[in-house]
Design a protein around this motif. Structure first.
Motif, PDB file in Angstrom:
ATOM      1  N   SER A  67       0.653  -1.160  -0.068  1.00  0.00           N
ATOM      2  CA  SER A  67       0.034   0.036   0.186  1.00  0.00           C
ATOM      3  C   SER A  67       0.784   1.389  -0.028  1.00  0.00           C
ATOM      4  O   SER A  67       2.067   1.243   0.368  1.00  0.00           O
ATOM      5  CB  SER A  67      -0.972   0.231   1.297  1.00  0.00           C
ATOM      6  N   SER A  68       0.205   2.301  -0.500  1.00  0.00           N
ATOM      7  CA  SER A  68       0.994   3.586  -0.493  1.00  0.00           C
ATOM      8  C   SER A  68      -0.035   4.676  -0.297  1.00  0.00           C
ATOM      9  O   SER A  68      -1.258   4.591  -0.884  1.00  0.00           O
ATOM     10  CB  SER A  68       1.691   3.841  -1.863  1.00  0.00           C
ATOM     11  N   ILE A  69       0.315   5.827   0.569  1.00  0.00           N
ATOM     12  CA  ILE A  69      -0.539   6.769   1.321  1.00  0.00           C
ATOM     13  C   ILE A  69       0.014   8.020   1.136  1.00  0.00           C
ATOM     14  O   ILE A  69       1.177   8.064   1.250  1.00  0.00           O
ATOM     15  CB  ILE A  69      -0.786   6.477   2.715  1.00  0.00           C
ATOM     16  N   TRP A  70      -0.676   9.016   0.387  1.00  0.00           N
ATOM     17  CA  TRP A  70      -0.174  10.221   0.037  1.00  0.00           C
ATOM     18  C   TRP A  70      -1.065  11.130   1.026  1.00  0.00           C
ATOM     19  O   TRP A  70      -2.425  11.349   0.445  1.00  0.00           O
ATOM     20  CB  TRP A  70      -0.325  10.655  -1.229  1.00  0.00           C
ATOM     21  N   GLU A  71      -0.859  12.046   2.049  1.00  0.00           N
ATOM     22  CA  GLU A  71      -1.382  12.874   2.768  1.00  0.00           C
ATOM     23  C   GLU A  71      -1.272  14.224   2.380  1.00  0.00           C
ATOM     24  O   GLU A  71      -0.084  14.520   2.324  1.00  0.00           O
ATOM     25  CB  GLU A  71      -1.582  12.453   4.288  1.00  0.00           C
ATOM     26  N   GLU A  87      -6.518  12.489   1.775  1.00  0.00           N
ATOM     27  CA  GLU A  87      -5.447  11.425   1.789  1.00  0.00           C
ATOM     28  C   GLU A  87      -5.950  10.509   0.493  1.00  0.00           C
ATOM     29  O   GLU A  87      -7.172  10.485   0.389  1.00  0.00           O
ATOM     30  CB  GLU A  87      -5.680  10.587   3.173  1.00  0.00           C
ATOM     31  N   ALA A 107       2.070  16.037   3.992  1.00  0.00           N
ATOM     32  CA  ALA A 107       2.982  14.939   4.711  1.00  0.00           C
ATOM     33  C   ALA A 107       3.604  14.061   3.590  1.00  0.00           C
ATOM     34  O   ALA A 107       3.103  14.254   2.474  1.00  0.00           O
ATOM     35  CB  ALA A 107       1.910  14.107   5.640  1.00  0.00           C
ATOM     36  N   SER A 108       4.792  13.450   4.075  1.00  0.00           N
ATOM     37  CA  SER A 108       5.581  12.809   2.958  1.00  0.00           C
ATOM     38  C   SER A 108       4.874  11.390   2.740  1.00  0.00           C
ATOM     39  O   SER A 108       3.936  11.085   3.621  1.00  0.00           O
ATOM     40  CB  SER A 108       6.815  12.486   3.601  1.00  0.00           C
ATOM     41  N   ASN A 109       5.168  10.728   1.420  1.00  0.00           N
ATOM     42  CA  ASN A 109       4.535   9.662   1.200  1.00  0.00           C
ATOM     43  C   ASN A 109       4.673   8.354   2.224  1.00  0.00           C
ATOM     44  O   ASN A 109       6.005   8.350   2.548  1.00  0.00           O
ATOM     45  CB  ASN A 109       5.103   9.373  -0.338  1.00  0.00           C
ATOM     46  N   GLU A 110       3.859   7.605   2.284  1.00  0.00           N
ATOM     47  CA  GLU A 110       4.072   6.432   3.172  1.00  0.00           C
ATOM     48  C   GLU A 110       3.926   5.359   2.271  1.00  0.00           C
ATOM     49  O   GLU A 110       2.719   5.107   1.922  1.00  0.00           O
ATOM     50  CB  GLU A 110       3.421   6.627   4.322  1.00  0.00           C
ATOM     51  N   THR A 111       4.769   4.182   2.214  1.00  0.00           N
ATOM     52  CA  THR A 111       4.474   2.898   1.547  1.00  0.00           C
ATOM     53  C   THR A 111       4.972   1.882   2.476  1.00  0.00           C
ATOM     54  O   THR A 111       5.972   1.941   3.194  1.00  0.00           O
ATOM     55  CB  THR A 111       5.493   2.968   0.380  1.00  0.00           C
ATOM     56  N   SER A 112       4.049   0.704   2.344  1.00  0.00           N
ATOM     57  CA  SER A 112       4.435  -0.242   3.365  1.00  0.00           C
ATOM     58  C   SER A 112       3.880  -1.709   2.416  1.00  0.00           C
ATOM     59  O   SER A 112       3.086  -1.875   1.476  1.00  0.00           O
ATOM     60  CB  SER A 112       3.512  -0.307   4.344  1.00  0.00           C
TER      61      SER A 112
END
Length: 403
Positions: free
Chosen positions: A55-59, A392, A62-67
């Motif tokens: 998954s990848s989240i752009w808020e 988000e 805020a910086s991008n978060e990938t997991s």
């Protein structure tokens, strides 16, 4: 600890196989083993499943978060003991997400056990279930995570679900006409969620549910609790359900879920009520599921013994998460077993109490069912709009396999 449990399971299966009369290799998706006792007085089906998620989240701001993670990895055992009227189910969660939530109330141990339930059909259409399992709350929660139409459940479920607990359930069904089916469930549970070893801290949790199927049972009688119309119902099928849950003297912020409301002398207790209404419709590849949730509390503001506000670690007032939610989800399954689905979710917690802003989420999903829900690939993209907050964007890709 996890390795030890896996070794124990393997040894138990080996011992069981030595004394079994018949071990049948199943078709894919029908279990790893189907064991029948020598005198046919017991059976056991052993299953394994896992979900691998990226998954990848752009808020905003805020910086991008990938997991990447093993979202779920589970062992399942079910069958009957002594008589086909006495069934059992055991499900163990092996992923970190499945085991999370350890606390002093679970002796700080990982929460391996998801389900541990006995089901006794003691008279005609009456069954009594005893043990730990899902309570008869919102439909989306009761649907197995392996049978979902999209990558995961909605915001409504995460905010309002009553999930699993330990207790008993009385279940019954009857026909009003040749096709009109009515199902009733009553549950009495401990009221603090699964794997609790220190309790009962508050009161008990009472849940009632009624389901109406005016057009008869879905194909294989479980289609109303599976995402997507994989059976391509030849005639329209509809299920309508209503649940009401009363958690007496609850000590958690979301009924039997959420955080414990720990005060200076013990626990803050208040009655929490949750109402659910839902429906599932399927016909010829088209499916539609809708859910509504409403939660209130006798006193939503947690207090210490002297009446002062109970504050969390950030200095905010601890409150019961009261409010309302709506979830609508639909999809169409093409003859090629590709499906496109859409979901709209609205959650409005009472801001005057919780301080939380309203949320709306829009999700577009695509699924490829290779062997139904037993082997599939799913992807979706969601946009979360938060009133006066950060929006988000989330993208997810998940592989799902069940033996």
């Amino acid at each position: 600890m996890k390795t030890k449990i896996i070794h124990v399971v393997i040894v138990c299966l080996a011992i069981t196989s030595l004394s079994a009369q018949e071990i049948k290799a199943s078709k894919f998706g029908k279990g790893l083993l189907n064991i029948v006792g020598e005198d046919s007085t017991w059976t056991m089906k052993v299953g394994l499943r896992m979900q691998l998620l990226g998954s990848s989240i752009w808020e905003d701001h805020a910086s991008n978060e990938t997991s990447f993670l093993a979202r779920r990895a589970r062992l399942k055992f079910d069958g009957f003991a002594f008589s086909p009227k006495l069934k059992y189910k055991i499900e163990l969660g092996l992923s970190n997400r499945d085991q999370s939530g350890a606390s002093e109330f679970t002796h700080n141990a990982p929460r391996y056990i998801l389900d541990a339930m006995l089901k006794w059909n003691f008279y005609e259409n009456f069954e009594i279930w005893f043990g730990q399992g899902k309570l008869p709350g919102n439909r989306e929660r009761v649907i197995s995570s392996g049978d979902l139409q999209q990558v995961d459940r909605s915001l409504l479920n995460s905010r309002f679900t009553i999930d699993r607990d330990f207790g008993f359930q009385l279940r019954h069904h009857f026909n009003l006409t040749n096709t009109f089916v009515v199902k009733e469930i009553f549950s009495l549970a401990q009221g603090e969620g699964r794997n609790v070893t220190t309790g009962n801290l508050g009161g008990y949790q009472y849940t009632g549910r009624i389901e109406l199927l005016p057009m008869g049972n879905f194909s294989n009688s479980k289609g109303d609790y599976k995402g997507a119309d994989l059976k391509r119902e030849k005639t329209p099928k509809l299920a309508i359900g209503v649940s009401y849950d009363h958690n007496n003297n609850a000590v958690k912020t979301r009924s039997n879920q959420g955080s414990y409301m720990v005060t200076d002398t013990g626990f803050f207790e208040t009655n929490i009520n949750t109402f659910f209404a839902d429906a599932m419709f399927k016909y010829n590849g088209f499916s539609l599921m809708a859910e509504y949730a409403d939660r209130d509390a006798k006193d939503p503001f947690a207090k210490n013994s002297d009446g002062s506000p109970l504050l969390d670690s950030k200095g905010n007032q601890v409150t019961v998460q009261v409010g309302k939610g709506l979830n609508i989800q639909t999809g169409y399954l093409f003859p090629s077993n590709w499906e496109i689905s859409g979901r709209y979710t609205s959650v409005k917690l009472d801001k005057a109490i919780t301080g939380k802003n309203p949320e709306k989420q829009y999700t577009l999903g695509i699924s490829k069912y290779i062997v139904g829900h037993k082997l599939k690939v799913q992807t979706d993209i969601s946009h979360l709009a938060v009133t006066n907050g950060n929006n988000e964007l989330m993208y997810r890709l998940q592989f799902d396999i069940h033996f």
